[in-house]
Design a protein around this motif. Structure first.
Motif, short mmCIF file in Angstrom:
data_model
loop_
_atom_site.label_atom_id
_atom_site.label_comp_id
_atom_site.label_asym_id
_atom_site.label_seq_id
_atom_site.Cartn_x
_atom_site.Cartn_y
_atom_site.Cartn_z
N ALA A 278 0.89 -1.27 0.03
CA ALA A 278 0.12 0.10 -0.06
C ALA A 278 0.91 1.33 -0.08
N ALA A 279 1.89 1.36 0.98
CA ALA A 279 2.82 2.40 1.08
C ALA A 279 3.38 2.68 -0.33
N LEU A 280 3.73 1.57 -0.91
CA LEU A 280 4.61 1.55 -2.34
C LEU A 280 3.52 2.13 -3.46
N ASP A 281 2.50 1.54 -3.27
CA ASP A 281 1.31 2.36 -4.27
C ASP A 281 1.33 3.90 -4.32
N ARG A 282 1.24 4.45 -3.12
CA ARG A 282 1.07 5.70 -2.79
C ARG A 282 2.35 6.64 -3.28
N HIS A 283 3.23 6.12 -2.82
CA HIS A 283 4.70 6.60 -3.42
C HIS A 283 4.91 6.82 -4.78
N LEU A 284 4.53 5.77 -5.41
CA LEU A 284 4.72 5.66 -7.04
C LEU A 284 3.77 6.68 -7.75
N LEU A 285 2.49 6.64 -7.32
CA LEU A 285 1.54 7.33 -8.15
C LEU A 285 1.13 8.89 -7.54
N THR A 286 1.74 9.15 -6.25
CA THR A 286 1.62 10.35 -5.85
C THR A 286 2.75 11.21 -5.67
N ARG A 287 3.91 10.60 -5.37
CA ARG A 287 5.28 11.22 -5.30
C ARG A 287 6.14 11.10 -6.43
N TRP A 288 6.22 9.48 -6.99
CA TRP A 288 7.47 9.51 -7.96
C TRP A 288 6.90 10.17 -9.06
N VAL A 289 5.84 9.65 -9.83
CA VAL A 289 5.35 10.08 -11.16
C VAL A 289 4.71 11.32 -10.83
N PRO A 290 5.00 12.20 -11.66
CA PRO A 290 4.31 13.69 -11.52
C PRO A 290 2.99 13.53 -11.71
N GLN A 291 2.21 14.42 -10.79
CA GLN A 291 0.81 14.45 -11.21
C GLN A 291 0.45 15.02 -12.57
N ALA A 292 1.21 15.45 -13.31
CA ALA A 292 0.85 16.27 -14.64
C ALA A 292 1.26 15.16 -15.59
N GLN A 293 1.92 13.97 -15.22
CA GLN A 293 2.06 13.03 -16.28
C GLN A 293 1.18 11.98 -16.37
N PRO A 294 0.58 11.87 -17.77
CA PRO A 294 -0.48 10.84 -17.89
C PRO A 294 -0.26 9.49 -17.66
N MET A 295 -1.09 8.97 -16.78
CA MET A 295 -1.05 7.55 -16.57
C MET A 295 -2.23 6.70 -16.77
N GLU A 296 -2.10 5.57 -17.31
CA GLU A 296 -3.34 4.82 -17.20
C GLU A 296 -3.25 3.64 -16.22
N LEU A 297 -4.27 3.47 -15.60
CA LEU A 297 -4.14 2.38 -14.51
C LEU A 297 -5.21 1.39 -14.89
N LEU A 298 -5.09 0.17 -14.59
CA LEU A 298 -5.84 -0.90 -14.80
C LEU A 298 -5.78 -2.05 -13.65
N GLY A 299 -6.76 -2.29 -13.16
CA GLY A 299 -6.71 -3.44 -12.10
C GLY A 299 -7.99 -4.34 -12.23
N THR A 300 -7.92 -5.42 -11.29
CA THR A 300 -8.85 -6.20 -10.97
C THR A 300 -8.92 -6.64 -9.43
N SER A 301 -10.39 -6.80 -9.18
CA SER A 301 -10.57 -7.03 -7.80
C SER A 301 -10.02 -6.13 -7.01
N SER A 302 -9.47 -6.39 -5.65
CA SER A 302 -8.64 -5.62 -4.93
C SER A 302 -7.72 -4.44 -5.65
N GLY A 303 -7.06 -5.04 -6.62
CA GLY A 303 -6.49 -4.10 -7.62
C GLY A 303 -7.25 -3.32 -8.20
N GLY A 304 -8.45 -3.38 -8.70
CA GLY A 304 -9.27 -2.31 -9.43
C GLY A 304 -9.63 -1.25 -8.16
N TRP A 305 -9.56 -1.85 -7.04
CA TRP A 305 -9.92 -0.60 -6.10
C TRP A 305 -9.07 0.15 -5.76
N ARG A 306 -7.49 -0.32 -5.58
CA ARG A 306 -6.38 0.26 -5.45
C ARG A 306 -6.11 1.36 -6.67
#
Length: 347
Positions: free
Chosen positions: A42-70
């Motif tokens: 969980a902490a790694l998720d947040r670091h990657l998408l809220t700190r490491w990858v700039p918010q201005a950089q486009p990213m597409e996210l894909l998940g299934t089940s609990s991964g979809g909720w993340r």
């Protein structure tokens, strides 16, 4: 202790060898099914998408089940807070006895409502640089889903999948619910049926992708998709193994296993482990030493609901999340190492 392993496909390894781990190399983030196995990540998720990858950089996210909720939490206008609410709501599920399907659905709805909070569902689909994609599976001929019918159908699913993964299409349809991006089209492999994610169907799609057969009822007749009962996206796509992952930029994949399995019914089929589609994938995985340091020396799983009472399980899962900071530290160190970072082969 080295907490984090990094595995990558050959194209990803080549690019990282030239440039180091740089956010600009990536345009996609994927998250697998697996129940509570995501909690140490969980902490790694947040670091990657809220700190490491700039918010201005486009990213597409894909998940299934609990991964979809993340992924949904990370597409929220306040992704850090939404992801933390998801984490706490997920951990604090309580069942005093074996739950009914409706009780499980009610709990899942509460988790989704906690994630979304006051901004409303539409806000998760309106972020200009974060595009949400979810997979749910339409269960053919199962509007009547009595327990005996489910058991028989799941047994048949296991049999046809053992013969051929494509046999899943006799009983299940893969549906890709997308907020509008194109980075995951076409997925490839199994036939994919497209549907647009809208404020009218997002809640149902989130519930459906997390609806485990025999535990949850699933969702009937999702708006914008073919009539029927929709269930857990992990049935067809447990660990997300798609030909499209080998195209375009690199793919960020925090994962609880150092390998990828195509579907849920492949868990015991070691020869089905993926490789050919992972050339652009960077897998971020807890090391054996990190796993050994967790409570019980293992990653949480759904069996914890039976192993522990509510208070014990909640305390253990919270500890797993706290210890996940070591994965963030490991990733930061890998970034600092630049071109010298150690990358294991994935494909």
């Amino acid at each position: 202790m080295k907490a984090l392993r990094i595995l990558a496909g050959h194209q990803a390894r080549e690019q990282i060898a030239q440039h180091g781990l740089q956010p600009a190399l990536f345009d996609r983030f994927i998250a697998a099914s697996g129940g509570p196995k995501w909690l140490p990540l969980a902490a790694l998720d947040r670091h990657l998408l809220t700190r490491w990858v700039p918010q201005a950089q486009p990213m597409e996210l894909l998940g299934t089940s609990s991964g979809g909720w993340r992924c949904a939490a990370l597409c929220h206008p306040q992704p850090e807070a939404a992801h933390r609410r998801l984490q706490q709501a997920y951990i604090n599920q309580r069942y005093e006895q074996y739950p009914s399907e409706q009780e499980v659905r009610d709990n899942c709805l509460g988790i989704i409502e906690a994630l979304v909070a006051e901004v409303g569902l539409a806000a998760l689909l309106a972020q200009p640089t974060r595009t949400l994609n979810l997979i749910a599976c339409r269960w053919k001929g199962m509007r009547n889903h009595s327990r005996p019918r489910q058991m028989a159908n799941l047994g048949l699913t296991a049999l046809v999948n053992l013969i051929s993964r494509s046999g899943l299409e006799l009983l299940w349809e893969r549906w890709l619910f997308s907020a509008g991006g194109a980075a995951f089209e076409p997925l490839g492999g199994l036939t994919t049926h497209p549907a647009r994610l809208t404020p009218a169907n997002l809640e149902a799609a989130l519930l459906a992708t997390g609806s485990i057969p025999m535990l949850s009822p699933g969702e009937l007749d999702i708006d914008g998709a073919r009539p029927g009962r929709y269930m857990d996206g992990g049935i067809t796509d447990y660990h997300l193994d798609f030909p499209v992952l080998g195209q375009g930029k690199l793919v960020l994949y925090p994962h609880f296993n150092p390998f990828v399995l195509p579907g849920w019914f492949d868990k015991s089929l070691s020869w089905r482990r993926a490789g050919a589609n992972l050339s652009n994938v960077v897998l971020l995985v807890p090391s054996p030493e990190f796993v050994a340091s967790l409570p019980g020396a293992r990653i949480p799983d759904r069996g914890d609901f039976k192993r522990y009472d509510n208070e014990q399980r909640i305390a253990l899962w919270n500890r797993c999340c706290l210890q996940g900071q070591a994965l963030v530290n490991g990733f930061q160190q890998a970034v600092a190492e630049g071109q010298r970072v150690e990358i294991e082969k994935l494909d």
